[in-house]
Design a protein around this motif. Structure first.
Motif, PDB file in Angstrom:
ATOM      1  N   HIS A  12     -24.465  36.736 -24.680  1.00 58.06           N
ATOM      2  CA  HIS A  12     -24.723  37.238 -26.032  1.00 58.06           C
ATOM      3  C   HIS A  12     -23.483  37.189 -26.938  1.00 58.06           C
ATOM      4  CE1 HIS A  12     -28.427  38.337 -24.197  1.00 58.06           C
ATOM      5  NE2 HIS A  12     -27.898  39.317 -23.493  1.00 58.06           N
ATOM      6  N   ASP A  52     -25.381  34.167 -28.747  1.00 63.29           N
ATOM      7  CA  ASP A  52     -26.076  34.826 -29.849  1.00 63.29           C
ATOM      8  C   ASP A  52     -25.972  33.888 -31.056  1.00 63.29           C
ATOM      9  OD1 ASP A  52     -26.938  36.344 -31.983  1.00 63.29           O
ATOM     10  OD2 ASP A  52     -25.887  38.164 -31.383  1.00 63.29           O
ATOM     11  N   ASN A  78     -17.370  42.205 -30.921  1.00 61.89           N
ATOM     12  CA  ASN A  78     -17.616  42.045 -29.490  1.00 61.89           C
ATOM     13  C   ASN A  78     -16.893  43.113 -28.672  1.00 61.89           C
ATOM     14  OD1 ASN A  78     -19.212  39.787 -29.856  1.00 61.89           O
ATOM     15  ND2 ASN A  78     -17.499  38.361 -29.665  1.00 61.89           N
TER      16      ASN A  78
END
Length: 217
Positions: A29, A152, A215
């Protein structure tokens, strides 16, 4: 490396090259920094086929370095119709691509994956396919990288020197892209930002750094 026929073994089908570089572990992701190659990472010499002629465009090095620092995967997505047209073969592409990666490494930066599409309506044999889903402006290469690296895509960025790069980004579900020497434009669900000068580059680096902070949060 090649198989017994001399064909590079990075080919997943006759017109699609997928090469994982380095093999560093990537959590799922993550957003990616997608980059066109010829005209974006290196100077476009019109169907580059000679490793000795490859010269990097220094403008992209700070952006790749920012992505490396932020832990953002860097993925090269490049159309290579010169193969379909018979100007050179996959072995020549491999040599040029290896030189690009070598020059990047010399500058202390790296990419995580390279995808190349050779399908084109002007090709011959199995490469003679019009509007192949892997060929930009179609999003196939971005989607393929997304699946392989569990990316992602909605938070990912793309940089290229042609509108086809921006169209591929939009079709893959990205929200924005940077067009080398281009003009700003806003389309439904996608913003094209120019990449002409140091100020534009600063905006790109800031966007990459913001992804890295998100992140870590």
């Amino acid at each position: 490396m090649a198989d017994k026929t001399g064909t590079p073994n990075k080919l997943t089908e006759p017109g699609l090259w997928v090469e994982r570089i380095g093999g560093r572990a990537l959590p799922p992701h993550l957003p990616a920094l997608f980059l066109d190659r010829d005209g974006t990472i290196n100077v476009d010499t019109d169907y580059p086929s000679d490793p000795a002629e490859i010269v990097l465009r220094p403008q992209m090095l700070p952006a790749i370095a920012a992505a490396n620092r932020a832990g953002i995967p860097v993925v090269v997505v490049t159309n290579q119709s010169g193969i379909a047209r018979g100007y050179f073969d996959w072995s020549a592409f491999a040599a040029v691509n290896g030189r690009v990666l070598e020059l990047l490494a010399d500058q202390g930066v790296f990419v995580d994956m390279v995808l190349a599409c050779a399908y084109h309506e002007a090709g011959v044999g199995p490469l003679a396919i019009s509007d192949h889903p892997m060929r930009k402006p179609n999003p196939g290469m971005l989607a393929e990288a997304g699946n392989r690296l569990a990316l992602d895509l909605q938070r990912s960025l793309i940089v290229g020197d042609k509108l086809a790069d921006m169209q591929a980004g939009k079709r893959a579900g990205l929200a924005q892209g940077w067009l080398v020497d281009g003009e700003a434009a806003v389309q439904p669900g996608f913003a094209i930002r120019p990449l002409r000068d140091s100020g534009d580059l600063g905006d790109l680096i800031a966007a990459i750094e913001a992804l890295g902070r998100a992140n870590r949060s």
